[in-house]
Write a protein that holds these residues in place. Structure first.
Motif, PDB file in Angstrom:
ATOM      1  N   TRP A  61       0.838  -1.199   0.000  1.00 53.80           N
ATOM      2  CA  TRP A  61       0.000   0.000   0.000  1.00 53.80           C
ATOM      3  C   TRP A  61       0.873   1.250   0.000  1.00 53.80           C
ATOM      4  O   TRP A  61       1.810   1.350   0.785  1.00 53.80           O
ATOM      5  N   SER A  62       0.518   2.220  -0.841  1.00 59.53           N
ATOM      6  CA  SER A  62       1.244   3.491  -0.795  1.00 59.53           C
ATOM      7  C   SER A  62       0.760   4.337   0.376  1.00 59.53           C
ATOM      8  O   SER A  62       1.508   5.153   0.909  1.00 59.53           O
ATOM      9  N   SER A  63      -0.470   4.125   0.788  1.00 52.27           N
ATOM     10  CA  SER A  63      -0.969   4.706   2.040  1.00 52.27           C
ATOM     11  C   SER A  63      -1.928   3.700   2.664  1.00 52.27           C
ATOM     12  O   SER A  63      -2.593   2.939   1.957  1.00 52.27           O
ATOM     13  N   PHE A  64      -1.951   3.687   3.988  1.00 54.07           N
ATOM     14  CA  PHE A  64      -2.798   2.745   4.715  1.00 54.07           C
ATOM     15  C   PHE A  64      -3.096   3.341   6.078  1.00 54.07           C
ATOM     16  O   PHE A  64      -2.177   3.757   6.787  1.00 54.07           O
ATOM     17  N   VAL A  80     -13.627  -2.268  18.365  1.00 57.08           N
ATOM     18  CA  VAL A  80     -13.293  -0.974  17.773  1.00 57.08           C
ATOM     19  C   VAL A  80     -13.993  -0.900  16.425  1.00 57.08           C
ATOM     20  O   VAL A  80     -13.889  -1.803  15.607  1.00 57.08           O
ATOM     21  N   ARG A  81     -14.712   0.195  16.247  1.00 61.45           N
ATOM     22  CA  ARG A  81     -15.426   0.430  14.995  1.00 61.45           C
ATOM     23  C   ARG A  81     -14.823   1.662  14.352  1.00 61.45           C
ATOM     24  O   ARG A  81     -14.515   2.639  15.040  1.00 61.45           O
ATOM     25  N   GLY A  82     -14.577   1.605  13.040  1.00 59.64           N
ATOM     26  CA  GLY A  82     -13.980   2.758  12.387  1.00 59.64           C
ATOM     27  C   GLY A  82     -13.951   2.626  10.885  1.00 59.64           C
ATOM     28  O   GLY A  82     -14.714   1.848  10.295  1.00 59.64           O
ATOM     29  N   THR A  83     -13.027   3.361  10.258  1.00 61.56           N
ATOM     30  CA  THR A  83     -12.878   3.378   8.813  1.00 61.56           C
ATOM     31  C   THR A  83     -11.448   3.039   8.442  1.00 61.56           C
ATOM     32  O   THR A  83     -10.510   3.583   9.015  1.00 61.56           O
ATOM     33  N   GLN A  84     -11.307   2.134   7.492  1.00 60.27           N
ATOM     34  CA  GLN A  84     -10.008   1.772   6.939  1.00 60.27           C
ATOM     35  C   GLN A  84      -9.876   2.483   5.599  1.00 60.27           C
ATOM     36  O   GLN A  84     -10.822   2.516   4.807  1.00 60.27           O
ATOM     37  N   ARG A  85      -8.707   3.052   5.345  1.00 56.84           N
ATOM     38  CA  ARG A  85      -8.429   3.709   4.069  1.00 56.84           C
ATOM     39  C   ARG A  85      -7.076   3.214   3.563  1.00 56.84           C
ATOM     40  O   ARG A  85      -6.147   3.049   4.354  1.00 56.84           O
ATOM     41  N   ALA A  86      -6.998   2.998   2.258  1.00 60.91           N
ATOM     42  CA  ALA A  86      -5.729   2.575   1.678  1.00 60.91           C
ATOM     43  C   ALA A  86      -5.696   2.952   0.204  1.00 60.91           C
ATOM     44  O   ALA A  86      -6.738   3.107  -0.432  1.00 60.91           O
ATOM     45  N   SER A  87      -4.463   3.084  -0.304  1.00 60.50           N
ATOM     46  CA  SER A  87      -4.299   3.355  -1.730  1.00 60.50           C
ATOM     47  C   SER A  87      -3.113   2.551  -2.264  1.00 60.50           C
ATOM     48  O   SER A  87      -2.203   2.166  -1.518  1.00 60.50           O
ATOM     49  N   HIS A  88      -3.192   2.305  -3.578  1.00 67.97           N
ATOM     50  CA  HIS A  88      -2.166   1.526  -4.269  1.00 67.97           C
ATOM     51  C   HIS A  88      -2.220   1.886  -5.750  1.00 67.97           C
ATOM     52  O   HIS A  88      -3.292   1.827  -6.358  1.00 67.97           O
ATOM     53  N   ASN A  89      -1.083   2.284  -6.303  1.00 70.79           N
ATOM     54  CA  ASN A  89      -0.982   2.599  -7.736  1.00 70.79           C
ATOM     55  C   ASN A  89      -2.081   3.543  -8.227  1.00 70.79           C
ATOM     56  O   ASN A  89      -2.682   3.321  -9.273  1.00 70.79           O
ATOM     57  N   GLY A  90      -2.376   4.565  -7.463  1.00 69.86           N
ATOM     58  CA  GLY A  90      -3.348   5.574  -7.870  1.00 69.86           C
ATOM     59  C   GLY A  90      -4.798   5.235  -7.602  1.00 69.86           C
ATOM     60  O   GLY A  90      -5.681   6.051  -7.836  1.00 69.86           O
ATOM     61  N   ASP A  91      -5.092   4.034  -7.140  1.00 69.47           N
ATOM     62  CA  ASP A  91      -6.457   3.638  -6.804  1.00 69.47           C
ATOM     63  C   ASP A  91      -6.571   3.586  -5.279  1.00 69.47           C
ATOM     64  O   ASP A  91      -5.584   3.347  -4.587  1.00 69.47           O
ATOM     65  N   SER A  92      -7.761   3.804  -4.764  1.00 73.42           N
ATOM     66  CA  SER A  92      -7.919   3.805  -3.310  1.00 73.42           C
ATOM     67  C   SER A  92      -9.300   3.313  -2.926  1.00 73.42           C
ATOM     68  O   SER A  92     -10.184   3.169  -3.763  1.00 73.42           O
ATOM     69  N   PHE A  93      -9.452   3.056  -1.637  1.00 71.51           N
ATOM     70  CA  PHE A  93     -10.754   2.673  -1.107  1.00 71.51           C
ATOM     71  C   PHE A  93     -10.874   3.124   0.340  1.00 71.51           C
ATOM     72  O   PHE A  93      -9.882   3.390   1.018  1.00 71.51           O
TER      73      PHE A  93
END
Length: 125
Positions: A61-64, A80-93
């Motif tokens: 991951w380029s960001s996580f 624990v409840r929350g939000t996960q964010r990640a990106s790879h090669n210009g795409d993210s979720f």
């Protein structure tokens, strides 16, 4: 320190990349469970291997990030409840997550991380 306090501190350490501080909060014989559909997934045993997996996240991951929004005291468990964010090669979720953390003797003995692995796998494909 309460289990909730330790869980908060663990997320703070992970968020700032302080894996040594996080390691100190984990039981030596701890277990970590994540989706086996993803790199580094499945069940990992021992805090050294768990921390080793965390150290390899930038290989995929380029960001996580995991952003906790609520900590729920459930005795020897913390939810624990929350939000996960990640990106790879210009795409993210971004996806909601639920994390179950079991404590023993004030240390994290087991972590179970549940999130939308399909979104993550799609970004990595």
């Amino acid at each position: 320190m309460s289990n909730i306090d330790t869980a908060r501190s663990a997320y703070e350490a992970f968020g700032r990349g302080d894996l040594e501080a996080l390691k100190e909060m984990m039981a030596e014989d701890g277990t970590w469970l994540t989706s086996d559909e993803l790199p580094l997934g499945g069940e990992t045993h021992g805090r050294d291997e768990i921390i080793g997996n965390f150290a390899h996240l930038p290989d995929y991951w380029s960001s996580f990030s995991v952003e906790p929004e609520e900590f729920i005291d459930a005795g020897e468990w913390v939810v624990v409840r929350g939000t996960q964010r990640a990106s790879h090669n210009g795409d993210s979720f971004a996806a909601p997550f639920a994390h179950l953390i079991k404590f023993a003797n004030g240390k994290i003995a087991r972590g179970e991380f549940y999130s939308d692995s399909a979104k993550a796998a799609k970004v990595l494909a």
